[in-house]
Each structure stands twice: as structure tokens, then as C-alpha cells.
Motif scaffolding. Structure first.
Motif, PDB file in Angstrom:
ATOM      1  N   ILE A   1     108.637 123.925 -49.106  1.00  0.00           N
ATOM      2  CA  ILE A   1     108.685 122.997 -50.244  1.00  0.00           C
ATOM      3  C   ILE A   1     107.276 122.797 -50.819  1.00  0.00           C
ATOM      4  N   GLY A   2     106.322 122.492 -49.948  1.00  0.00           N
ATOM      5  CA  GLY A   2     104.966 122.240 -50.423  1.00  0.00           C
ATOM      6  C   GLY A   2     104.234 123.494 -50.878  1.00  0.00           C
ATOM      7  N   THR A   3     104.623 124.641 -50.335  1.00  0.00           N
ATOM      8  CA  THR A   3     103.933 125.893 -50.684  1.00  0.00           C
ATOM      9  C   THR A   3     104.549 126.591 -51.891  1.00  0.00           C
ATOM     10  N   HIS A   4     105.887 126.505 -52.051  1.00  0.00           N
ATOM     11  CA  HIS A   4     106.545 127.287 -53.102  1.00  0.00           C
ATOM     12  C   HIS A   4     107.477 126.517 -54.029  1.00  0.00           C
ATOM     13  N   VAL A   5     108.306 125.644 -53.466  1.00  0.00           N
ATOM     14  CA  VAL A   5     109.343 125.021 -54.300  1.00  0.00           C
ATOM     15  C   VAL A   5     108.719 123.983 -55.231  1.00  0.00           C
ATOM     16  N   PHE A   6     107.886 123.092 -54.647  1.00  0.00           N
ATOM     17  CA  PHE A   6     107.153 122.102 -55.448  1.00  0.00           C
ATOM     18  C   PHE A   6     105.686 122.062 -55.025  1.00  0.00           C
ATOM     19  N   PRO A   7     104.915 123.094 -55.419  1.00  0.00           N
ATOM     20  CA  PRO A   7     103.498 123.111 -55.040  1.00  0.00           C
ATOM     21  C   PRO A   7     102.717 121.937 -55.635  1.00  0.00           C
ATOM     22  N   ASP A   8     103.309 121.245 -56.635  1.00  0.00           N
ATOM     23  CA  ASP A   8     102.616 120.102 -57.240  1.00  0.00           C
ATOM     24  C   ASP A   8     103.181 118.763 -56.752  1.00  0.00           C
ATOM     25  N   ALA A   9     103.855 118.769 -55.611  1.00  0.00           N
ATOM     26  CA  ALA A   9     104.406 117.524 -55.060  1.00  0.00           C
ATOM     27  C   ALA A   9     103.295 116.495 -54.853  1.00  0.00           C
ATOM     28  N   GLU A  10     103.623 115.228 -55.100  1.00  0.00           N
ATOM     29  CA  GLU A  10     102.641 114.143 -54.974  1.00  0.00           C
ATOM     30  C   GLU A  10     102.211 113.938 -53.533  1.00  0.00           C
ATOM     31  N   LEU A  11     103.138 114.154 -52.600  1.00  0.00           N
ATOM     32  CA  LEU A  11     102.819 113.964 -51.180  1.00  0.00           C
ATOM     33  C   LEU A  11     103.423 115.122 -50.392  1.00  0.00           C
ATOM     34  N   LYS A  12     102.598 115.767 -49.586  1.00  0.00           N
ATOM     35  CA  LYS A  12     103.066 116.876 -48.748  1.00  0.00           C
ATOM     36  C   LYS A  12     102.759 116.566 -47.291  1.00  0.00           C
ATOM     37  N   ILE A  13     103.810 116.623 -46.477  1.00  0.00           N
ATOM     38  CA  ILE A  13     103.654 116.366 -45.049  1.00  0.00           C
ATOM     39  C   ILE A  13     104.055 117.619 -44.281  1.00  0.00           C
ATOM     40  N   PHE A  14     103.264 118.009 -43.321  1.00  0.00           N
ATOM     41  CA  PHE A  14     103.659 119.069 -42.394  1.00  0.00           C
ATOM     42  C   PHE A  14     103.946 118.391 -41.066  1.00  0.00           C
TER      43      PHE A  14
END
Ligand code: C5P
Length: 219
Positions: free
Chosen positions: A127-140
């Protein structure tokens, strides 16, 4: 302008689903389990004449399928597969299907459309790398393999699935992670701007509180 998007990625059994559901509830966000979509296509293929290696055939199935993923049930072509997509058999085959570019193309587009207006928390691998690379918050979200195997065992128990040996579970989780991390297209990776949260020794409530606080500090 869209509302915020939260991307939760990580390996198998890190507690993503339970945590993501609770965070969504507390923050009033929609919740999208993208793994359920890959599982749905896998279930569909396993219940058809199409072989697991027949990429064009699988892409056609995926293109024609209606997948409905909600917080309480999952339906494929109007059939309820909520339980059926969680069996060890589907789990064992899902990575091979999710590695196929044509399938990812279909499902990623559906995910982007479903979350286009924002106010959504999506859970998956890319999700954070491809689907929504501009997401406001990214958690791994991650945990040690032993901890993840213990949690998966409890999950299976709770769902009334046959008991599985802890060592065997740890092995199958490690194999799935290796397949998801080593595939060519959109492999499992922490986005460079994602915050890694290691959840060993934390309760679900503690993880949820941490993520909610992180969201409030950016949104
Ligand atoms: O999250 P869950 O364990 O249900 O995901 C099942 C499988 O679906 C993963 O092991 C992976 O192969 C695939 N997947 C993916 N990309 C996502 C979500 C899941 O490739 N965004």
C-alpha cells in the motif's frame, strides 16, 4: 482534495487485521483489507478449472469477478467466502497468485478506486510503496517470526480451524514472507517514509493507541 489515507503494510501474522480494524473504528475511517482480495481470487481459481500457473486465465477470472470486501464479510460473485478464504489451502497458494502482474493490476486499480476519496485505512503488503505512495501516514507493522506464529495459532483457534503446530506455522509464515518479499512486482517492503512499529510485547490495545496518536499528529 481527498481525506487522509493510512497505509498499513507488513509481513504475515503481524496483527495487521485486528489492529487496522480497531484503528479504523476509533478514527472513523473506512477499512480495506487488500489481502482478502488476493485471497478471494485465489479461492476462485482453486474452485475453477483454471490452473494456478495459468496467468492469462487467472487474469480473466479476476477481471470478471465481483469482489465485495467489507468489515464483516467477503463475497466473490455474490458467494460468501468470509471463512473459505482463510483456510491453510488458500493461504498456501495466495502468494503465487499475488505475484502475477495481471492480477495485481486488476486489484490495485480496484483498491485505488475504492479509496480515492480518502478517509480510508488500507492494509496489505504494497500500500505504502505502490497503491498509495502519497498516503498521509505509512506504518510498517511487524513482529518477530516466533511471536507472529503464536498469534496466527490463536487466530486459527478463534476461527475454529484445525490446530497447527507452532513450528510448522512459523515455517509457513516464513515461506509466505519470502515469496512476498522476493517477487518481482510490488514486493513486500517497508516504504522509505514508513514508520516501523515492532509489536513484540505490546497488546493490541497498545498498538492501536500508538497508531491513533500517530494519525492525530499528522492528520
Ligand atoms: O494479509 P493477508 O495475509 O491476508 O494477505 C494474503 C496474501 O495476499 C499475502 O501473503 C500476499 O501474497 C498477498 N497480498 C499482496 N498485496 C497486498 C495484500 C496481500 O500481495 N496488498
Amino acid at each position: 482534495t481527498r481525506k487522509p489515507i493510512v497505509a498499513i503494510d507488513g509481513p504475515a501474522g503481524a496483527g495487521k487485521s485486528s489492529v487496522t480494524k480497531m484503528v479504523a473504528q476509533q478514527l472513523g475511517l473506512f477499512y480495506l483489507d487488500t489481502g482478502a482480495m488476493y485471497r478471494s481470487i485465489t479461492w476462485l481459481v482453486m474452485n475453477s478449472d483454471v490452473r494456478l500457473t495459468d496467468e492469462p486465465g487467472i487474469a480473466e477470472l479476476a477481471n470478471q469477478a465481483t469482489i465485495e470486501v467489507t468489515e464483516t464479510y467477503v463475497k466473490v460473485n455474490d458467494q460468501d467466502v468470509t471463512q473459505a478464504i482463510r483456510t491453510p489451502e488458500v493461504t498456501a497458494n495466495v502468494s503465487a497468485i499475488a505475484a502475477q502482474g495481471a492480477v495485481r493490476q486488476v486489484l490495485v486499480r480496484q483498491q485505488q478506486e475504492a479509496a480515492a476519496r480518502g478517509g480510508v485505512i488500507l492494509e496489505g503488503r504494497d500500500i505504502g510503496t505502490h497503491v498509495f505512495p502519497d498516503a498521509e501516514l505509512k506504518i510498517f507493522l511487524t513482529a518477530t517470526p516466533a511471536e507472529r506464529a503464536r498469534r496466527r495459532q490463536k487466530d486459527l483457534e478463534r476461527m475454529g480451524q484445525p490446530a497447527e503446530d507452532l513450528a510448522a506455522l512459523e515455517q509457513s509464515i516464513a515461506e509466505r514472507d519470502a515469496k512476498d518479499s522476493n517477487r518481482l512486482i510490488a514486493p513486500l517492503r517497508k516504504a522509505s517514509d514508513a514508520v516501523e512499529v515492532v509489536t513484540d510485547g505490546m497488546t493490541i490495545e497498545q498498538v492501536v493507541a500508538k497508531l491513533v496518536a500517530m494519525y492525530r499528529s499528522v492528520a
